[in-house]
Design a protein around this motif. Structure first.
Motif, PDB file in Angstrom:
ATOM      1  N   ILE A  53       0.835  -1.205   0.000  1.00  0.00           N
ATOM      2  CA  ILE A  53       0.000   0.000   0.000  1.00  0.00           C
ATOM      3  C   ILE A  53       0.868   1.253   0.000  1.00  0.00           C
ATOM      4  O   ILE A  53       0.603   2.217  -0.727  1.00  0.00           O
ATOM      5  CB  ILE A  53      -0.947  -0.014   1.215  1.00  0.00           C
ATOM      6  N   LYS A  54       1.914   1.247   0.824  1.00  0.00           N
ATOM      7  CA  LYS A  54       2.806   2.406   0.875  1.00  0.00           C
ATOM      8  C   LYS A  54       3.492   2.617  -0.466  1.00  0.00           C
ATOM      9  O   LYS A  54       3.609   3.749  -0.956  1.00  0.00           O
ATOM     10  CB  LYS A  54       3.847   2.215   1.980  1.00  0.00           C
ATOM     11  N   LEU A  55       3.929   1.528  -1.089  1.00  0.00           N
ATOM     12  CA  LEU A  55       4.574   1.622  -2.397  1.00  0.00           C
ATOM     13  C   LEU A  55       3.598   2.151  -3.444  1.00  0.00           C
ATOM     14  O   LEU A  55       3.946   3.009  -4.265  1.00  0.00           O
ATOM     15  CB  LEU A  55       5.102   0.244  -2.798  1.00  0.00           C
ATOM     16  N   TRP A  56       2.373   1.649  -3.414  1.00  0.00           N
ATOM     17  CA  TRP A  56       1.346   2.095  -4.364  1.00  0.00           C
ATOM     18  C   TRP A  56       1.075   3.586  -4.214  1.00  0.00           C
ATOM     19  O   TRP A  56       0.952   4.313  -5.195  1.00  0.00           O
ATOM     20  CB  TRP A  56       0.079   1.272  -4.131  1.00  0.00           C
ATOM     21  N   ARG A  57       1.018   4.055  -2.982  1.00  0.00           N
ATOM     22  CA  ARG A  57       0.704   5.464  -2.743  1.00  0.00           C
ATOM     23  C   ARG A  57       1.820   6.392  -3.224  1.00  0.00           C
ATOM     24  O   ARG A  57       1.554   7.413  -3.861  1.00  0.00           O
ATOM     25  CB  ARG A  57       0.441   5.690  -1.254  1.00  0.00           C
ATOM     26  N   VAL A  58       3.075   6.049  -2.923  1.00  0.00           N
ATOM     27  CA  VAL A  58       4.162   6.958  -3.308  1.00  0.00           C
ATOM     28  C   VAL A  58       4.357   6.977  -4.825  1.00  0.00           C
ATOM     29  O   VAL A  58       4.735   8.002  -5.394  1.00  0.00           O
ATOM     30  CB  VAL A  58       5.480   6.572  -2.600  1.00  0.00           C
ATOM     31  N   VAL A  59       4.072   5.846  -5.482  1.00  0.00           N
ATOM     32  CA  VAL A  59       4.166   5.830  -6.949  1.00  0.00           C
ATOM     33  C   VAL A  59       2.989   6.585  -7.559  1.00  0.00           C
ATOM     34  O   VAL A  59       3.150   7.361  -8.504  1.00  0.00           O
ATOM     35  CB  VAL A  59       4.219   4.379  -7.469  1.00  0.00           C
ATOM     36  N   ARG A  60       1.802   6.377  -7.001  1.00  0.00           N
ATOM     37  CA  ARG A  60       0.614   7.058  -7.522  1.00  0.00           C
ATOM     38  C   ARG A  60       0.736   8.570  -7.370  1.00  0.00           C
ATOM     39  O   ARG A  60       0.333   9.333  -8.260  1.00  0.00           O
ATOM     40  CB  ARG A  60      -0.627   6.560  -6.773  1.00  0.00           C
TER      41      ARG A  60
END
Length: 322
Positions: A64-71
């Motif tokens: 989730i953290k990875l998805w958010r920073v990429v998004r």
């Protein structure tokens, strides 16, 4: 290298993706992105993520953290396979972290989808603007730098420049870069003669004549040392040139010398002999991580060379007491 960058490097070395993302976000709040950080996010991190996705090693909160920073565009991932891997896992990760989460989550846009959406936007702009599930991707442009060189006057001094690179080929340079990136806490030296770190004279009574003769002229591709220059391990990059009988005999002699000296010798061979990029070699080292981690020093204690140094005041006091 700043302490923040060194911390991020150590977290990646420990394969702590969640810790790296936390440190990276803290770093972005007060720093301008340094070239070393770009190298970590664009070279080291993608390789580590591929390993983690292949083994399903990432926790839901990390995904989730990875998805958010990429998004949000705070972390740039340009590889479609990584974006697709995140898209495939984000719904399950959010469902596990929060059963009441609103799903499906917005998907990260790959470069292929970005090209299609740009084409569709030109043909159907109103329809696409009304679609709330499409997340705008960060557009990355490649900048080509063109250099112009003029032919100058040749100087006779150029004819007497006999320097050469310590690495014999571009492949060796790229491999050395990968080794230094994988073992940031150790010193890596290329093409060191065995006689510079093995006491061959003391071994002369225990090895045959052929091995003694070979030891004085042989060298190792990469030697890893501590900060005190104590040797830790040798690394050999094998290739098709090691497949002959003569080369096999030399390899056996080198293995024997390392065994007798008490130093491990690691032999690595790329599946593709044409691989010459540091990224390829780093992936190769990552594939051998279980074996390489066994030789990585867990704690490096500095050598003490001054146990018997005593301040002059102590000597003066002792003399006055007599």
């Amino acid at each position: 290298m700043s302490p923040s960058v060194e911390k991020m490097r150590e977290l990646l070395e420990a394969r702590d993706v969640d810790g790296f993302l936390t440190a990276y976000l803290e770093y972005r709040q007060g720093h301008v992105i340094e070239p070393e950080v770009t190298a970590l996010t664009q070279r080291t991190l993608p390789s580590l993520l591929r390993q983690a996705f292949a083994g399903d090693l990432l926790a839901p909160k990390t995904i989730i953290k990875l998805w958010r920073v990429v998004r949000d565009g705070r972390l740039i991932l340009v590889d479609d396979d990584l974006l697709i891997a995140i898209n495939l896992r984000i719904d399950n990760a959010m469902r596990e972290a929060d059963p009441d989460a609103k799903l499906p989550a917005a998907r990260l846009i790959t470069s292929e989808q970005l090209g299609e959406s740009q084409h569709q936007r030109r043909s159907r702009p109103e329809e696409l603007r009304a679609a709330p599930h499409i997340v705008q991707a960060t557009v990355i442009k490649r900048v080509a730098i063109v250099s112009t060189f003029n032919v100058g006057v040749w100087s006779a001094v150029d004819a007497f420049d006999f320097r050469k690179n310590v690495c014999a080929s571009q492949q060796e340079r790229e491999f050395l870069r990968a080794v230094r990136q994988y073992f940031p806490s150790l010193q890596a030296y290329p093409n060191l003669p065995l006689r510079s770190f093995i006491d061959i004279e003391r071994l002369e009574g225990t090895v045959p004549t052929r091995a003694r003769s070979y030891a004085w002229s042989a060298q190792v591709d990469v030697l890893l040392c501590t900060a005190d220059e104590d040797p830790v391990v040798g690394i050999e990059l094998d290739s098709i040139h090691h497949d002959t009988d003569e080369a096999a005999e030399r390899d056996e002699l080198k293995n024997l010398l390392f065994t007798l000296s008490g130093l491990p010798l690691v032999r690595i061979r790329a599946g593709d002999e044409k691989s010459v990029r540091a990224e390829d070699f780093y992936d190769l080292l990552m594939s051998e991580s279980k074996m390489l981690d066994t030789i990585r020093p867990r704690r490096l204690r500095p050598r003490r060379t001054h146990d018997f140094l005593v301040p002059d005041e102590v000597h003066a006091s002792a003399a006055s007491m007599r």
